[in-house]
Motif scaffolding. Structure first.
Motif, PDB file in Angstrom:
ATOM      1  N   GLY A   1     -19.616  36.748  10.306  1.00  0.00           N
ATOM      2  CA  GLY A   1     -20.519  35.865  11.919  1.00  0.00           C
ATOM      3  C   GLY A   1     -20.520  34.768  11.089  1.00  0.00           C
ATOM      4  O   GLY A   1     -19.516  34.205  10.436  1.00  0.00           O
ATOM      5  N   PRO A   2     -21.617  34.018  11.879  1.00  0.00           N
ATOM      6  CA  PRO A   2     -21.891  32.737  11.309  1.00  0.00           C
ATOM      7  C   PRO A   2     -20.960  31.796   9.849  1.00  0.00           C
ATOM      8  O   PRO A   2     -20.607  31.424   9.500  1.00  0.00           O
TER       9      PRO A   2
ATOM     10  N   THR B   1     -27.535  30.180  -0.980  1.00  0.00           N
ATOM     11  CA  THR B   1     -28.880  29.003  -1.055  1.00  0.00           C
ATOM     12  C   THR B   1     -29.920  30.016   0.316  1.00  0.00           C
ATOM     13  O   THR B   1     -31.069  30.628  -0.288  1.00  0.00           O
ATOM     14  N   GLY B   2     -29.339  29.882   1.616  1.00  0.00           N
ATOM     15  CA  GLY B   2     -30.171  30.731   2.414  1.00  0.00           C
ATOM     16  C   GLY B   2     -30.351  32.373   2.209  1.00  0.00           C
ATOM     17  O   GLY B   2     -31.629  32.332   2.510  1.00  0.00           O
ATOM     18  N   ILE B   3     -29.027  32.922   1.547  1.00  0.00           N
ATOM     19  CA  ILE B   3     -29.628  34.114   1.140  1.00  0.00           C
ATOM     20  C   ILE B   3     -30.915  34.697   0.521  1.00  0.00           C
ATOM     21  O   ILE B   3     -31.583  35.253   0.932  1.00  0.00           O
ATOM     22  N   ALA B   4     -30.664  33.729  -0.720  1.00  0.00           N
ATOM     23  CA  ALA B   4     -31.577  33.708  -1.538  1.00  0.00           C
ATOM     24  C   ALA B   4     -33.339  33.542  -1.295  1.00  0.00           C
ATOM     25  O   ALA B   4     -33.748  34.326  -1.492  1.00  0.00           O
TER      26      ALA B   4
ATOM     27  N   ALA C   1     -35.816  27.703  16.776  1.00  0.00           N
ATOM     28  CA  ALA C   1     -35.117  26.535  15.417  1.00  0.00           C
ATOM     29  C   ALA C   1     -33.388  26.779  15.525  1.00  0.00           C
ATOM     30  O   ALA C   1     -32.928  25.955  15.586  1.00  0.00           O
ATOM     31  N   GLY C   2     -33.780  27.878  14.862  1.00  0.00           N
ATOM     32  CA  GLY C   2     -32.342  28.994  14.293  1.00  0.00           C
ATOM     33  C   GLY C   2     -31.640  28.974  15.580  1.00  0.00           C
ATOM     34  O   GLY C   2     -30.689  28.272  15.462  1.00  0.00           O
ATOM     35  N   ALA C   3     -31.518  29.319  16.933  1.00  0.00           N
ATOM     36  CA  ALA C   3     -30.708  29.165  18.122  1.00  0.00           C
ATOM     37  C   ALA C   3     -30.524  28.326  18.555  1.00  0.00           C
ATOM     38  O   ALA C   3     -29.451  27.408  18.554  1.00  0.00           O
ATOM     39  N   LEU C   4     -31.208  26.710  18.456  1.00  0.00           N
ATOM     40  CA  LEU C   4     -30.709  25.842  18.875  1.00  0.00           C
ATOM     41  C   LEU C   4     -29.844  25.038  17.807  1.00  0.00           C
ATOM     42  O   LEU C   4     -29.068  23.986  18.043  1.00  0.00           O
ATOM     43  N   PHE C   5     -30.425  25.443  16.221  1.00  0.00           N
ATOM     44  CA  PHE C   5     -28.627  24.916  15.256  1.00  0.00           C
ATOM     45  C   PHE C   5     -28.154  25.696  15.796  1.00  0.00           C
ATOM     46  O   PHE C   5     -27.087  24.472  15.444  1.00  0.00           O
ATOM     47  N   LEU C   6     -27.471  26.594  16.143  1.00  0.00           N
ATOM     48  CA  LEU C   6     -26.091  27.803  16.078  1.00  0.00           C
ATOM     49  C   LEU C   6     -26.072  26.830  17.066  1.00  0.00           C
ATOM     50  O   LEU C   6     -24.769  26.136  17.653  1.00  0.00           O
ATOM     51  N   VAL C   7     -26.088  26.568  18.717  1.00  0.00           N
ATOM     52  CA  VAL C   7     -25.776  26.143  19.417  1.00  0.00           C
ATOM     53  C   VAL C   7     -25.609  24.239  19.512  1.00  0.00           C
ATOM     54  O   VAL C   7     -24.158  24.092  19.951  1.00  0.00           O
TER      55      VAL C   7
ATOM     56  N   LEU D   1     -28.267  25.652   6.337  1.00  0.00           N
ATOM     57  CA  LEU D   1     -28.988  26.106   7.652  1.00  0.00           C
ATOM     58  C   LEU D   1     -28.054  27.098   8.448  1.00  0.00           C
ATOM     59  O   LEU D   1     -29.000  26.978   9.629  1.00  0.00           O
ATOM     60  N   THR D   2     -26.536  26.962   8.738  1.00  0.00           N
ATOM     61  CA  THR D   2     -25.785  27.377   9.283  1.00  0.00           C
ATOM     62  C   THR D   2     -26.680  29.508   8.377  1.00  0.00           C
ATOM     63  O   THR D   2     -26.634  29.518   9.618  1.00  0.00           O
ATOM     64  N   ASN D   3     -27.313  29.443   7.591  1.00  0.00           N
ATOM     65  CA  ASN D   3     -27.509  30.872   7.106  1.00  0.00           C
ATOM     66  C   ASN D   3     -29.514  30.988   7.681  1.00  0.00           C
ATOM     67  O   ASN D   3     -29.846  32.019   7.896  1.00  0.00           O
ATOM     68  N   LEU D   4     -30.138  30.223   7.890  1.00  0.00           N
ATOM     69  CA  LEU D   4     -30.975  30.496   7.704  1.00  0.00           C
ATOM     70  C   LEU D   4     -31.370  29.894  10.024  1.00  0.00           C
ATOM     71  O   LEU D   4     -32.965  30.471   9.549  1.00  0.00           O
TER      72      LEU D   4
END
Length: 249
Positions: free
Chosen positions: A21-22, A48-51, A78-84, A163-166
């Protein structure tokens, strides 16, 4: 309560963690493209994001999000925009080796008071530095990676992983369902804490192995030789993953 009761949960979690995944892609890219240390710092950010998501699920934030649907939608957008944005910057860095200056310009243009502007600016700077480091060895394709220098650069690598995880708020629903179905009913706080700690160890072990293996000379050289094509494919995958998060209807 016997700890054997937690084996189904930990087994399912292990399978989920090793699924590509990402998080996998960003760790692989930084480790193979820059250095082992860069990959490990990105991996630490991912864990850290997983936590954060796991703690939120354990403390019942899933119920809050379900009650306030707009909050989940906003987080998802917000997450979609970050990944894009990450995908676009990855492709730009692949197509334009001199992206260091571009990354710096984007960082300066980012809104210092807003999270989105800051995250995008830092991400752009990371992409620019990564491209600059890789292009330095493009002549022979085997030049050892340059270790990112300075606390700020190391912090940026950790934050990119975080941020990728979040960026995927679906993780909150995943952890909520995982704990609701596989965490023994009435588990004490000590058991919950121990379970979470074990899950984080599993996650960091996996992503740490990805970082270490990706930085081996054979894989690093292969990555550099095909860097542009691989980064374009990786960027397209980020864009596709981000597009899937955009709410429809």
């Amino acid at each position: 309560m016997s700890w054997l009761a937690l084996l189904p949960l930990l087994g399912f979690w292990t399978l989920a963690v090793i699924s590509p995944g990402p998080d996998f892609l960003i760790t692989l890219r930084y480790s193979a493209g820059r250095s082992r240390g860069s990959g490990l710092r990105v991996a630490a950010g991912v864990v850290t994001g997983i936590a954060v998501w796991a703690l939120a699920a354990l403390f019942g934030l899933t119920v809050v999000v379900e009650r306030f649907e707009w909050l989940y939608t906003a987080t998802r957008v917000a997450g979609a925009l970050f990944l894009v944005a990450l995908g676009v910057l990855t492709i730009r860095a692949a197509r334009r080796p001199a992206a260091r200056a571009v990354g710096t310009d984007l960082t300066n243009q980012g809104d210092p008071g807003g999270r989105t502007g800051t995250a995008t600016g830092e991400m752009a700077a990371s992409e620019g530095e990564a491209s600059g480091d890789r292009s330095a060895g493009a002549a022979d394709g085997v030049t050892p990676p340059v270790e990112a220098g300075g606390t700020q650069s190391r912090w940026r690598e950790w934050r990119v992983g975080l941020l990728t995880n979040l960026a995927n708020p679906k993780a909150l629903a995943f952890f909520g369902a995982l704990f609701a179905s596989l965490l023994p009913h009435g588990a004490s706080m000590a058991v919950r804490a121990g379970t979470l700690a074990t899950m984080l160890v599993i996650a960091f072990t996996w992503f740490g192995c990805v970082a270490l293996l990706s930085a081996t000379p054979v894989i690093a050289r292969s990555y550099r030789r095909a860097r542009r094509k691989l980064d374009i494919v990786t960027g397209a995958l980020f864009i596709g993953m981000g597009s899937l998060l955009i709410p429809r209807g």
